[in-house]
Scaffold this active site. Structure first.
Site, short mmCIF file in Angstrom:
data_model
loop_
_atom_site.label_atom_id
_atom_site.label_comp_id
_atom_site.label_asym_id
_atom_site.label_seq_id
_atom_site.Cartn_x
_atom_site.Cartn_y
_atom_site.Cartn_z
N GLY A 209 0.82 -1.21 0.00
CA GLY A 209 0.00 0.00 0.00
C GLY A 209 0.85 1.26 0.00
O GLY A 209 2.02 1.23 0.42
N ARG B 187 -1.64 4.54 4.53
CA ARG B 187 -2.84 3.72 4.28
C ARG B 187 -3.07 2.74 5.43
O ARG B 187 -3.80 1.75 5.29
CB ARG B 187 -2.70 2.94 2.97
CG ARG B 187 -3.31 3.62 1.76
CD ARG B 187 -2.81 5.00 1.54
NE ARG B 187 -3.44 5.64 0.37
CZ ARG B 187 -3.08 6.83 -0.08
NH1 ARG B 187 -2.14 7.54 0.53
NH2 ARG B 187 -3.69 7.35 -1.12
N ARG C 21 8.15 -6.29 -7.70
CA ARG C 21 8.66 -6.41 -6.33
C ARG C 21 7.90 -7.52 -5.57
O ARG C 21 8.48 -8.33 -4.87
CB ARG C 21 8.49 -5.05 -5.63
CG ARG C 21 8.82 -5.03 -4.18
CD ARG C 21 10.33 -5.03 -3.94
NE ARG C 21 10.62 -5.32 -2.55
CZ ARG C 21 11.49 -6.22 -2.14
NH1 ARG C 21 12.17 -6.95 -2.99
NH2 ARG C 21 11.70 -6.42 -0.86
N ARG D 29 -1.69 13.09 10.04
CA ARG D 29 -1.61 13.95 11.23
C ARG D 29 -1.40 13.11 12.49
O ARG D 29 -0.68 13.50 13.38
CB ARG D 29 -2.89 14.79 11.40
CG ARG D 29 -3.18 15.62 10.19
CD ARG D 29 -3.11 17.11 10.48
NE ARG D 29 -2.92 17.82 9.22
CZ ARG D 29 -2.08 18.82 9.05
NH1 ARG D 29 -1.37 19.27 10.06
NH2 ARG D 29 -1.94 19.41 7.88
N ARG E 79 -13.50 -6.73 37.35
CA ARG E 79 -13.88 -7.96 38.05
C ARG E 79 -15.29 -7.78 38.60
O ARG E 79 -15.75 -6.65 38.82
CB ARG E 79 -12.94 -8.23 39.23
CG ARG E 79 -11.56 -8.60 38.80
CD ARG E 79 -10.67 -8.86 40.00
NE ARG E 79 -10.92 -10.17 40.61
CZ ARG E 79 -10.16 -10.70 41.56
NH1 ARG E 79 -9.10 -10.04 42.02
NH2 ARG E 79 -10.43 -11.89 42.05
N HIS E 80 -15.95 -8.88 38.86
CA HIS E 80 -17.23 -8.84 39.56
C HIS E 80 -16.99 -8.25 40.96
O HIS E 80 -15.83 -8.18 41.42
CB HIS E 80 -17.79 -10.26 39.68
CG HIS E 80 -16.79 -11.21 40.29
ND1 HIS E 80 -16.57 -11.28 41.65
CD2 HIS E 80 -15.91 -12.06 39.72
CE1 HIS E 80 -15.63 -12.16 41.90
NE2 HIS E 80 -15.19 -12.66 40.75
N ASN F 84 -14.52 -15.16 47.65
CA ASN F 84 -13.37 -14.25 47.76
C ASN F 84 -13.07 -13.99 49.23
O ASN F 84 -11.91 -13.95 49.65
CB ASN F 84 -13.64 -12.92 47.05
CG ASN F 84 -13.82 -13.05 45.56
OD1 ASN F 84 -14.68 -12.43 44.96
ND2 ASN F 84 -13.01 -13.88 44.92
N ARG G 246 -21.87 -14.40 40.44
CA ARG G 246 -21.23 -13.18 40.96
C ARG G 246 -21.06 -12.11 39.86
O ARG G 246 -21.10 -10.91 40.15
CB ARG G 246 -19.89 -13.51 41.62
CG ARG G 246 -18.89 -14.31 40.76
CD ARG G 246 -17.83 -14.91 41.66
NE ARG G 246 -16.74 -15.60 41.00
CZ ARG G 246 -16.78 -16.86 40.57
NH1 ARG G 246 -17.89 -17.55 40.65
NH2 ARG G 246 -15.68 -17.43 40.06
N GLU H 87 -14.97 -17.93 34.69
CA GLU H 87 -13.63 -18.02 35.26
C GLU H 87 -12.96 -19.33 34.86
O GLU H 87 -13.64 -20.32 34.53
CB GLU H 87 -13.72 -17.88 36.80
CG GLU H 87 -12.40 -17.93 37.55
CD GLU H 87 -11.33 -16.91 37.04
OE1 GLU H 87 -11.07 -16.86 35.82
OE2 GLU H 87 -10.76 -16.21 37.88
N TYR I 281 0.04 -28.39 42.80
CA TYR I 281 0.42 -27.04 43.19
C TYR I 281 1.77 -26.66 42.56
O TYR I 281 1.93 -25.59 41.98
CB TYR I 281 0.50 -26.96 44.72
CG TYR I 281 0.64 -25.56 45.25
CD1 TYR I 281 -0.47 -24.77 45.47
CD2 TYR I 281 1.90 -25.03 45.53
CE1 TYR I 281 -0.35 -23.47 45.95
CE2 TYR I 281 2.04 -23.74 46.00
CZ TYR I 281 0.92 -22.96 46.21
OH TYR I 281 1.04 -21.66 46.68
N HIS J 195 -13.73 -12.20 35.46
CA HIS J 195 -13.01 -12.81 36.58
C HIS J 195 -11.50 -12.62 36.39
O HIS J 195 -11.03 -12.35 35.28
CB HIS J 195 -13.35 -14.29 36.63
CG HIS J 195 -14.82 -14.53 36.63
ND1 HIS J 195 -15.54 -14.71 37.78
CD2 HIS J 195 -15.72 -14.56 35.61
CE1 HIS J 195 -16.83 -14.86 37.48
NE2 HIS J 195 -16.96 -14.78 36.16
N LEU K 127 -9.72 -11.84 32.91
CA LEU K 127 -9.33 -10.44 32.68
C LEU K 127 -7.83 -10.33 32.42
O LEU K 127 -7.40 -9.50 31.62
CB LEU K 127 -9.74 -9.57 33.86
CG LEU K 127 -11.26 -9.43 34.01
CD1 LEU K 127 -11.61 -8.67 35.28
CD2 LEU K 127 -11.89 -8.73 32.81
#
Ligand code: F6P
Length: 409
Positions: free
Chosen positions: A17, A21, A107, A140, A223-224, A230, A273, A293, A315, A359, A363
């Site tokens: 282009g 553009r 090209r 601009r 978040r909720h 929580n 929630r 979630e 874990y 959640h 997020l």
């Protein structure tokens, strides 16, 4: 490295282009989207090669095809950028985006030949725009802020840049009847031509580009409100809001009323929630399962201490690779990103403000997309309660602002 199958070829997206553009904007957007999906993607911008090698002082006459020194230097830099792009793909990259004017058919044929000889698939993306208002706005907004014109009077810079466009326009040949694989974008969303596009990633690029527009509207992520879980430090589940959580739902509704010049679209997950957090809104929220979630599988409802004590291997495995670790019979962050893709496409498509009530894990994944970060960089990021993260589109990305809402406000 995220090839769909071992025989999928690396992809080269060649932008085409005239200057102003929106090629760089389009290239960066595609890169952000594919990187977020897990494809190793990089943009090779020829202007950056020029600035790095020759500085920022070059003026319009240097871009004239009859300027022998300028033409030779530009061709040499085009070759260097393409060589780097191909080296990136050879080293395991999935998608290289070649951001240059690629103005002539000769090209483009040369670029296609070079890429296919290295075993790459090639897709051209041409941006055509003859709307003087859009072109002037682009000059601009982006070009005058470029290091090329630092300290130059804006009127003088705009004149110089228009002359640069004219030089390129004299040799420019739009893609026409080329036997190439290409996508043509005309007037940024008015018309799109898709020619010989095959494959998974090129198909994704088509649907992504179909939904882009230039309307500036904020995206609000939150978040909720606080939930019963929580309070107890438990993950997952489908608990109700606490009294403080409901206070947040009220102040959030007030925030949305105050901030929206045009009616927003409001999306939330299907979990109680999140739905309850939208209950005082002026408009009904649309519930998306995709916004639920992260599914903690057999760990759902546990605290982190309980997981560590009762399931130490789980874990430790999660701590070692949070992006790819999948909870037993649940999900990983990588799974969450895959299911969020339609939310991203739909957010890009919207021209109204968008409020997303979701959640922590969801997020983090969305935030990584909007702020152009690798998802793995956002997986431990704090997303505080009672806070709206406002993301406003800028010339190349989203600018961020955080609103901490006072529950007693
Ligand atoms: O603790 C709230 C929560 O939304 C959980 O439901 C979810 O499992 C967790 O956050 C996600 O955060 P992390 O990935 O850091 O465990």
């Amino acid at each position: 490295m995220r090839r769909i199958s071992p025989d999928t070829k690396p992809l080269v997206v060649v932008l085409v282009g005239l200057p102003a553009r929106g090629k760089t904007y389009i290239g960066r957007k595609i890169a952000r989207y594919l990187s977020w999906l897990g494809y190793s993607t990089r943009v090779f911008n020829i202007g950056e090669y020029r600035r790095e090698r020759l500085g920022t002082h070059l003026r319009q006459d240097w871009f004239d095809a009859t300027h022998a020194e300028g033409s030779a230097a530009r061709s040499e830099m085009a070759q260097a950028a393409l060589a780097d792009l191909l080296a990136f793909l050879k080293g395991g990259g999935d998608v290289g985006i070649y951001d240059a004017t690629n103005a002539t058919r000769a090209r483009r044929d040369e670029v296609a030949e070079r890429c296919t000889s290295k075993g790459c698939q090639v897709v051209f993306v041409e941006s055509i725009c003859e709307d003087p208002t859009l072109i002037e706005a682009n000059i601009r907004e982006t070009k005058l802020r470029s290091p090329d014109y630092a300290g130059v009077d804006p009127e003088e810079a705009a004149r110089d840049f228009r002359a640069r466009i004219d030089h390129c326009a004299r040799v420019y040949e739009p893609i026409q009847d080329d036997p190439l694989s290409y996508i043509k974008l005309i007037d940024f969303g008015r018309l799109m031509v898709v020619h010989r596009i095959h494959g998974h990633v090129p198909g994704k690029i088509v649907s992504f580009l179909m939904n882009l527009h230039l309307v500036r509207r904020p995206v609000w992520l939150t978040r909720h409100g606080e939930s019963e879980f929580n309070r107890e430090g438990r993950i997952g589940g489908d608990p109700d809001l606490t009294a403080d959580g409901d206070k947040y739902a009220r102040v959030l509704a007030y925030f949305v009323r105050e901030k929206s010049v045009t009616p927003p679209v409001i999306w939330c997950s299907t979990l109680r929630r999140a739905v309850q957090t939208t209950r005082h809104m002026p408009l009904r929220a649309l519930q998306w399962r995709a916004l639920d979630e992260i599914d903690a599988g057999t760990c759902d409802g546990m605290t982190y201490d309980e997981i560590e004590a009762q399931l130490p291997k789980e874990y430790a495995d999660r701590a070692a690779d949070k992006l790819n670790y999948r909870y037993p019979r649940g999900e990983s962050y990588a799974d969450v990103i895959q299911r969020l893709e339609p939310v991203i496409i739909e957010t890009e498509r919207q021209t109204s403000p968008v409020l997303i009530v979701a959640h922590l894990a969801v997020l983090r994944a969305l935030y990584a997309y909007f702020t152009d970060q690798k998802p793995e960089e956002c997986l431990t990021m704090e997303v505080p309660f009672n806070t709206v993260i406002e993301l406003k589109p800028g010339p190349y990305g989203f600018d961020e602002r955080r609103h901490v809402l006072d529950l007693n406000g």
